[in-house]
Scaffold this active site. Structure first.
Site, PDB file in Angstrom:
ATOM      1  N   HIS A  32       0.814  -1.222   0.000  1.00 46.76           N
ATOM      2  CA  HIS A  32       0.000   0.000   0.000  1.00 46.76           C
ATOM      3  C   HIS A  32       0.844   1.267   0.000  1.00 46.76           C
ATOM      4  CE1 HIS A  32       0.348  -0.253   4.526  1.00 46.76           C
ATOM      5  NE2 HIS A  32       0.404   1.058   4.397  1.00 46.76           N
ATOM      6  N   ASP A  62       0.331  -7.687   1.479  1.00 47.31           N
ATOM      7  CA  ASP A  62       0.665  -6.262   1.576  1.00 47.31           C
ATOM      8  C   ASP A  62       2.177  -6.041   1.597  1.00 47.31           C
ATOM      9  OD1 ASP A  62       0.121  -3.550   1.653  1.00 47.31           O
ATOM     10  OD2 ASP A  62       0.033  -3.468   3.837  1.00 47.31           O
ATOM     11  N   SER A  79       4.556   2.613   7.807  1.00 45.58           N
ATOM     12  CA  SER A  79       4.295   1.426   7.013  1.00 45.58           C
ATOM     13  C   SER A  79       5.511   1.049   6.179  1.00 45.58           C
ATOM     14  CB  SER A  79       3.105   1.664   6.082  1.00 45.58           C
ATOM     15  OG  SER A  79       1.924   1.840   6.817  1.00 45.58           O
TER      16      SER A  79
END
Length: 386
Positions: free
Chosen positions: A123, A152, A236
């Site tokens: 992402h 992911d 992230s």
């Protein structure tokens, strides 16, 4: 009794020459010390604290001795921090002057080796027309080698000469982690504060969080580590490390709900590594496929519609793709898939997770119900087309 009374005590039987000998010995010793101490300090045999002199508000000097702190956490951070880099997502926007690229967001990434491979979250780079990695204050163009929406994860690559002075991260063993042991998160929160360090513990192992596609549909349940080390937007793709300075997780998500604190999640490195290896080697992840869609779950079907069905678990087959593994095995629309091998299937995610533990070409045995009667079929799994 006055203090003078002590002078009236009998004198020691030792003569005055004893005291003189002590004084002379002390003087000789002091003289030797005066000669030797500078040489001992110069040779670093005697270490003196570094003293910094500052001045108080009153003008009087104040001596301050700095304290050197080199804990295990500091050592671990210093070992890994240079390998945690900022990842920039650039996207084209329509305007009066064409479609220039603008920064759409920033995340984090971790340098894996001297060839310039960097792992991050899918992402973080999703939708990017170009990706850059900030190395030594330089925005370096990066190639997206491969992405995997189900876990992911994504792998980038920058020129090897750009990272020749950076020590890649060392991989740890996430299966060996214990609940309560220290966990250190390093990343780029809010896209502004690069290589920020937060410290907590491993709060739990083997948690699961749902992963959604672009339409908001849950496509997979990812096994994750839970930590209370602060993980914020921009973290992230960053590193979750243990006290030895080893990478044990890829920071992925947090629960950001009012009244909720300390719920961060990271993909365990033991689960991430096989995906990373495939993305580096094949630029994609190869997974098996059955070739069916799922209409629903037996447990949620009204009782009036499943009269006579002897089980209350399983999933209902929808469409069966022509020429698929399921079609070749004789599976039909309306069949209820109850088990794969010895694993009971309750939901679509149960089915997908078990299938993803296999490889294309593997053969599995499926227990299904048709007209409320059980039967078993063997299915050779095909390959999922991404």
């Amino acid at each position: 009794m006055s203090f003078d009374d002590f002078d009236k005590k009998p004198k020691s039987r030792f003569s005055g020459s004893w005291l003189a000998s002590v004084v002379i010995a002390a003087l000789v010793g002091s003289g030797t010390t005066v000669v030797l101490v500078p040489e001992l300090i110069k040779s670093n045999i005697i270490k003196l604290p570094q003293v910094t002199q500052t001045w108080s508000n009153s003008g009087n000097p104040v001596s301050v001795t700095p304290v050197s702190v080199n804990t295990d956490i500091v050592k671990a951070v210093n070992k890994v921090k240079p390998a945690v880099l900022t990842v920039v997502n650039l996207q084209k926007v329509r305007g009066f002057f064409g479609s220039p690229e603008q920064e759409a967001g920033k995340g984090s990434g971790v340098l894996l080796d001297n060839q310039g491979h960097i792992v991050t979250n899918n992402h973080v780079v999703n939708g990017a027309s170009d990706v850059q990695v900030v190395i030594n204050n330089e925005n370096v163009p990066a190639k997206v080698l491969g992405v995997d929406a189900f876990t992911d994860l994504a792998v980038l690559q920058v020129p090897a000469d750009k990272v020749k002075d950076i020590q890649p991260v060392q991989l740890g063993d996430s299966n060996a982690l214990q609940t309560g042991e220290p966990a250190i998160a390093i990343g780029n929160p809010l896209g502004e504060f690069d290589q920020t360090v937060t410290v907590g513990v491993i709060s739990a192992k083997n948690r699961t969080i749902p992963l959604q596609d672009s339409k908001g549909q849950v496509i997979y349940e990812q096994t994750v580590l839970q930590t209370d080390a602060a993980i914020n937007p921009g973290n992230s793709g960053g590193a979750l490390i243990n006290i030895a300075g080893q990478l044990v997780g890829i920071n992925s998500a947090k629960i950001a709900t009012q009244g909720v604190e300390g719920l961060g999640f990271a993909i365990p490195i033991d689960e991430a590594k096989p995906i990373i290896d495939q993305l580096i080697t094949n630029h994609k992840v190869t997974r098996p496929a059955l070739g069916v869609s799922i209409q629903g779950e037996v447990a949620s079907i009204p009782a009036s519609y499943k009269a006579g069905l002897p089980i209350n678990y399983g999933v209902v087959v929808g469409d069966v793709a022509s020429g698929s593994s399921a079609a070749k095995a004789g599976i039909k629309s309306g069949d209820i898939l109850a088990k794969i091998d010895d694993t009971q299937i309750n939901t679509f995610l149960d089915l997908r997770k078990y299938l993803f533990s296999k490889k294309p070409g593997d053969t599995v045995q499926m227990t299904l119900y048709r007209d409320n009667k059980p039967q078993t079929v063997k299915v050779q799994l095909g390959e999922l087309q991404n």
